[in-house]
Scaffold this motif. Structure first.
Motif, PDB file in Angstrom:
ATOM      1  N   ASP A 128       0.820  -1.236  -0.051  1.00  0.00           N
ATOM      2  CA  ASP A 128       0.119   0.037   0.183  1.00  0.00           C
ATOM      3  C   ASP A 128       0.943   1.236   0.027  1.00  0.00           C
ATOM      4  OD1 ASP A 128      -2.273  -1.465   0.133  1.00  0.00           O
ATOM      5  OD2 ASP A 128      -2.212  -1.613   2.295  1.00  0.00           O
ATOM      6  N   VAL A 129       2.057   1.023  -0.079  1.00  0.00           N
ATOM      7  CA  VAL A 129       3.206   2.224  -0.375  1.00  0.00           C
ATOM      8  C   VAL A 129       3.135   2.962  -1.814  1.00  0.00           C
ATOM      9  CG1 VAL A 129       5.473   3.086   0.132  1.00  0.00           C
ATOM     10  CG2 VAL A 129       4.310   1.486   1.762  1.00  0.00           C
ATOM     11  N   HIS A 130       2.771   4.030  -1.695  1.00  0.00           N
ATOM     12  CA  HIS A 130       3.014   4.799  -3.123  1.00  0.00           C
ATOM     13  C   HIS A 130       4.588   5.067  -3.374  1.00  0.00           C
ATOM     14  CE1 HIS A 130      -1.105   5.859  -1.929  1.00  0.00           C
ATOM     15  NE2 HIS A 130      -1.354   6.074  -3.413  1.00  0.00           N
ATOM     16  N   VAL A 131       4.988   5.143  -4.974  1.00  0.00           N
ATOM     17  CA  VAL A 131       6.079   5.384  -5.403  1.00  0.00           C
ATOM     18  C   VAL A 131       6.776   6.461  -4.803  1.00  0.00           C
ATOM     19  CG1 VAL A 131       7.276   6.076  -7.533  1.00  0.00           C
ATOM     20  CG2 VAL A 131       5.422   4.378  -7.431  1.00  0.00           C
ATOM     21  N   GLY A 132       6.111   7.649  -4.553  1.00  0.00           N
ATOM     22  CA  GLY A 132       6.739   8.723  -4.040  1.00  0.00           C
ATOM     23  C   GLY A 132       7.466   8.472  -2.453  1.00  0.00           C
ATOM     24  N   GLN A 133       6.998   7.408  -1.771  1.00  0.00           N
ATOM     25  CA  GLN A 133       7.546   7.084  -0.529  1.00  0.00           C
ATOM     26  C   GLN A 133       8.449   6.047  -0.575  1.00  0.00           C
ATOM     27  OE1 GLN A 133       3.081   5.943   0.400  1.00  0.00           O
ATOM     28  NE2 GLN A 133       3.223   7.756   2.249  1.00  0.00           N
ATOM     29  N   MET A 134       8.972   5.784  -1.550  1.00  0.00           N
ATOM     30  CA  MET A 134       9.747   4.727  -1.753  1.00  0.00           C
ATOM     31  C   MET A 134      11.069   5.417  -1.951  1.00  0.00           C
ATOM     32  SD  MET A 134       7.763   2.037  -4.069  1.00  0.00           S
ATOM     33  CE  MET A 134       8.595   0.383  -3.202  1.00  0.00           C
ATOM     34  N   SER A 135      12.296   4.584  -1.627  1.00  0.00           N
ATOM     35  CA  SER A 135      13.613   4.998  -1.939  1.00  0.00           C
ATOM     36  C   SER A 135      13.921   4.698  -3.351  1.00  0.00           C
ATOM     37  CB  SER A 135      14.595   4.267  -1.047  1.00  0.00           C
ATOM     38  OG  SER A 135      14.691   2.911  -1.337  1.00  0.00           O
ATOM     39  N   GLY A 136      15.176   5.012  -3.867  1.00  0.00           N
ATOM     40  CA  GLY A 136      15.510   4.871  -5.157  1.00  0.00           C
ATOM     41  C   GLY A 136      15.900   3.376  -5.261  1.00  0.00           C
ATOM     42  N   GLY A 137      16.377   2.615  -4.270  1.00  0.00           N
ATOM     43  CA  GLY A 137      16.618   1.231  -4.568  1.00  0.00           C
ATOM     44  C   GLY A 137      15.145   0.726  -4.568  1.00  0.00           C
ATOM     45  N   GLU A 138      14.212   0.870  -3.850  1.00  0.00           N
ATOM     46  CA  GLU A 138      12.884   0.166  -3.783  1.00  0.00           C
ATOM     47  C   GLU A 138      12.295   0.388  -4.946  1.00  0.00           C
ATOM     48  OE1 GLU A 138      12.023   0.229   1.114  1.00  0.00           O
ATOM     49  OE2 GLU A 138      11.450   2.253  -0.138  1.00  0.00           O
ATOM     50  N   ARG A 139      12.371   1.510  -5.703  1.00  0.00           N
ATOM     51  CA  ARG A 139      11.704   1.897  -6.838  1.00  0.00           C
ATOM     52  C   ARG A 139      12.409   0.916  -8.020  1.00  0.00           C
ATOM     53  NH1 ARG A 139      11.523   7.169  -5.026  1.00  0.00           N
ATOM     54  NH2 ARG A 139      13.510   7.598  -6.103  1.00  0.00           N
ATOM     55  N   ALA A 140      13.778   0.646  -7.898  1.00  0.00           N
ATOM     56  CA  ALA A 140      14.207  -0.023  -9.075  1.00  0.00           C
ATOM     57  C   ALA A 140      13.799  -1.473  -8.747  1.00  0.00           C
ATOM     58  CB  ALA A 140      15.821  -0.186  -8.913  1.00  0.00           C
ATOM     59  N   LEU A 161      19.031  -2.466 -11.907  1.00  0.00           N
ATOM     60  CA  LEU A 161      19.697  -2.650 -10.546  1.00  0.00           C
ATOM     61  C   LEU A 161      20.857  -1.823 -10.412  1.00  0.00           C
ATOM     62  CD1 LEU A 161      19.087  -6.611 -10.206  1.00  0.00           C
ATOM     63  CD2 LEU A 161      17.635  -4.990  -9.180  1.00  0.00           C
ATOM     64  N   VAL A 162      21.228  -0.836 -10.998  1.00  0.00           N
ATOM     65  CA  VAL A 162      22.372  -0.042 -10.961  1.00  0.00           C
ATOM     66  C   VAL A 162      22.443   0.868  -9.408  1.00  0.00           C
ATOM     67  CG1 VAL A 162      21.444   2.006 -11.980  1.00  0.00           C
ATOM     68  CG2 VAL A 162      23.915   1.642 -11.970  1.00  0.00           C
ATOM     69  N   SER A 163      21.143   0.875  -9.071  1.00  0.00           N
ATOM     70  CA  SER A 163      21.141   1.742  -7.507  1.00  0.00           C
ATOM     71  C   SER A 163      21.115   0.770  -6.389  1.00  0.00           C
ATOM     72  CB  SER A 163      19.850   2.535  -7.480  1.00  0.00           C
ATOM     73  OG  SER A 163      18.674   1.771  -7.703  1.00  0.00           O
ATOM     74  N   VAL A 164      21.115  -0.624  -6.790  1.00  0.00           N
ATOM     75  CA  VAL A 164      21.146  -1.914  -5.678  1.00  0.00           C
ATOM     76  C   VAL A 164      22.399  -2.254  -5.260  1.00  0.00           C
ATOM     77  CG1 VAL A 164      20.120  -4.224  -5.127  1.00  0.00           C
ATOM     78  CG2 VAL A 164      18.902  -2.201  -6.633  1.00  0.00           C
ATOM     79  N   ASN A 165      22.768  -2.610  -4.105  1.00  0.00           N
ATOM     80  CA  ASN A 165      24.030  -2.922  -3.609  1.00  0.00           C
ATOM     81  C   ASN A 165      24.374  -4.650  -4.326  1.00  0.00           C
ATOM     82  OD1 ASN A 165      23.769  -5.393  -1.830  1.00  0.00           O
ATOM     83  ND2 ASN A 165      22.537  -3.834  -1.087  1.00  0.00           N
ATOM     84  N   HIS A 166      25.674  -4.734  -4.643  1.00  0.00           N
ATOM     85  CA  HIS A 166      26.035  -5.830  -5.467  1.00  0.00           C
ATOM     86  C   HIS A 166      25.666  -7.092  -4.834  1.00  0.00           C
ATOM     87  CE1 HIS A 166      28.777  -8.234  -7.911  1.00  0.00           C
ATOM     88  NE2 HIS A 166      29.160  -8.813  -6.710  1.00  0.00           N
ATOM     89  N   ALA A 167      25.688  -7.379  -3.528  1.00  0.00           N
ATOM     90  CA  ALA A 167      25.349  -8.723  -3.149  1.00  0.00           C
ATOM     91  C   ALA A 167      23.683  -8.874  -3.169  1.00  0.00           C
ATOM     92  CB  ALA A 167      25.341  -8.653  -1.508  1.00  0.00           C
ATOM     93  N   ASP A 168      22.879  -7.688  -2.997  1.00  0.00           N
ATOM     94  CA  ASP A 168      21.561  -8.027  -3.255  1.00  0.00           C
ATOM     95  C   ASP A 168      21.117  -8.154  -4.598  1.00  0.00           C
ATOM     96  OD1 ASP A 168      20.858  -7.906  -0.556  1.00  0.00           O
ATOM     97  OD2 ASP A 168      20.558  -5.709  -0.547  1.00  0.00           O
ATOM     98  N   ALA A 169      21.879  -7.481  -5.598  1.00  0.00           N
ATOM     99  CA  ALA A 169      21.682  -7.488  -6.990  1.00  0.00           C
ATOM    100  C   ALA A 169      21.796  -8.803  -7.598  1.00  0.00           C
ATOM    101  CB  ALA A 169      22.720  -6.442  -7.806  1.00  0.00           C
ATOM    102  N   GLN A 170      22.769  -9.535  -6.987  1.00  0.00           N
ATOM    103  CA  GLN A 170      22.893 -10.933  -7.475  1.00  0.00           C
ATOM    104  C   GLN A 170      21.725 -11.760  -7.229  1.00  0.00           C
ATOM    105  OE1 GLN A 170      27.036 -11.635  -5.724  1.00  0.00           O
ATOM    106  NE2 GLN A 170      27.491 -12.240  -7.749  1.00  0.00           N
ATOM    107  N   ARG A 171      21.324 -11.668  -5.812  1.00  0.00           N
ATOM    108  CA  ARG A 171      20.022 -12.370  -5.599  1.00  0.00           C
ATOM    109  C   ARG A 171      18.930 -12.126  -6.588  1.00  0.00           C
ATOM    110  NH1 ARG A 171      17.521 -11.434  -1.390  1.00  0.00           N
ATOM    111  NH2 ARG A 171      18.467  -9.564  -0.660  1.00  0.00           N
ATOM    112  N   TYR A 172      18.733 -10.772  -6.629  1.00  0.00           N
ATOM    113  CA  TYR A 172      17.526 -10.299  -7.748  1.00  0.00           C
ATOM    114  C   TYR A 172      18.003 -11.005  -9.236  1.00  0.00           C
ATOM    115  CZ  TYR A 172      16.782  -7.229  -3.750  1.00  0.00           C
ATOM    116  OH  TYR A 172      16.570  -6.894  -2.480  1.00  0.00           O
TER     117      TYR A 172
END
Length: 346
Positions: A128-140, A161-172
């Motif tokens: 139920d969170v709107h886009v404007g309330q999310m961080s850059g990583g969450e939006r990505a 996933l350029v704005s996501v840290n390396h370890a998490d990006a691999q999981r995604y």
């Protein structure tokens, strides 16, 4: 008529730019099913080419053909995730997923489907969170979750996933792998990161100043690059021109191995100590699993930076470069040159 696995065919595609410089110049490529990656420096034309593929921009000349027959049965033929994410202002994260998934609001499965997709990208509780309330990583991550939930035949991603840290990006990326296995869908994306290219790509398209320098199998670009520029797009590379080959590897090796130059990856080259050599180490530094050693040719005074595996080499040590798979750098080498100018040491 096209080959069965071609998704797009581009013929003589041109996009005009400002100041008389073309954004795309005479692009002639075919995008196959699987994973294709656009590589190149900033301003090379990667985003423009992706925009043309998805129809976001129209070329000034040439032809772009999407082969629909290969994409039958998918809810959407192509789904586009631009660098900005392309998310909808005023819409919740849950609605982003639901609206592309084909599930009606009143469907009893809707909550489970939305939670599943958001959960895969660590967005639990964000329904139920709107886009404007999310961080850059969450939006990505939301942009990517929405793309996979769309049920598309081809997912096109600009710098995912350029704005996501390396370890998490691999999981995604593992989620993308799972999705591809389940659906048989293809992915086309751009990136600046060589490790992502070699981990994900079946094929690559190398670009510079709006031109396609080379396209083909990612493994070919890594193992046997046609040029130094193409080779460096997919990782660290030691490039030897014909003259350099004779100087650093020995005259016979230079003549046999390098009619047009040759790229050697760090894992294929070592710096060996040899008291009678005409090369001397200027010192080494360790770069993770690799080592950088600067060597000097005593006779000419010229120096060359070598990225290799193995031990550090102390300054002043006489050294020799050894290429893996070659018994001796100046004996026992047979080279076969194919029609594209590649070389195979046997």
């Amino acid at each position: 008529m096209c080959e069965q696995n071609h998704i797009w065919t581009l013929k003589d595609v041109r996009m005009k730019g400002r100041g008389g410089c073309d954004r795309l110049r005479e692009v002639n490529i075919e995008i196959r099913s699987g994973v294709t990656v656009m590589v190149g420096c900033s301003g090379a034309g990667k985003s423009t080419l992706l925009n043309v593929l998805v129809g976001f921009e129209q070329p000034d000349a040439g032809e772009v053909v999407l082969h629909h027959d290969l994409l039958k049965g998918y809810r959407h033929l192509v789904y586009w995730c631009p660098q900005s994410g392309g998310l909808w202002a005023g819409v919740t994260a849950g609605e982003h997923v639901r609206m592309v998934s084909g599930i009606k609001k009143k469907d009893v499965r809707v909550k489970d489907v939305v939670r599943d997709w958001l959960g895969r990208f660590d967005l639990e509780g964000k329904e139920d969170v709107h886009v404007g309330q999310m961080s850059g990583g969450e939006r990505a991550r939301l942009s990517l979750a929405r793309g996979l939930a769309s049920g598309c035949g081809v997912l096109v991603l600009d710098e995912p996933l350029v704005s996501v840290n390396h370890a998490d990006a691999q999981r995604y990326w593992e989620e993308i792998h799972r999705w591809r296995k389940e659906t048989g869908s293809s992915v086309v994306f751009s990136t600046h990161f060589p490790e992502v290219v070699m981990r994900e790509a079946d094929e690559i398209v190398c670009m510079d100043e709006g031109e396609v320098l080379w396209s083909g199998a990612a493994r070919d670009a890594y193992d046997d690059p046609v040029s130094e520029q193409v080779g460096r797009f997919v990782g660290e590379l030691n490039w030897f021109s014909q003259d350099e080959g004779m100087q650093w590897l020995g005259a016979e090796a230079g003549r046999k191995l390098m009619e047009t130059g040759m790229g050697v990856r760090p894992e294929r080259i070592t710096v060996k100590r040899e008291d009678t050599s005409g090369l001397v180490s200027r010192g080494s530094v360790r770069m993770g699993v690799m080592v950088e050693t600067v060597i000097r040719d005593i006779a000419s005074g010229l120096e060359k930076r070598i990225i290799h595996t193995g031990d550090l080499v102390e300054p002043g040590a006489r050294v020799r470069l050894k290429i893996k798979g070659v018994i001796d750098n100046d004996v026992g080498i047979d080279v076969k040159k194919d029609a594209q100018g590649s070389h195979e040491a046997r």
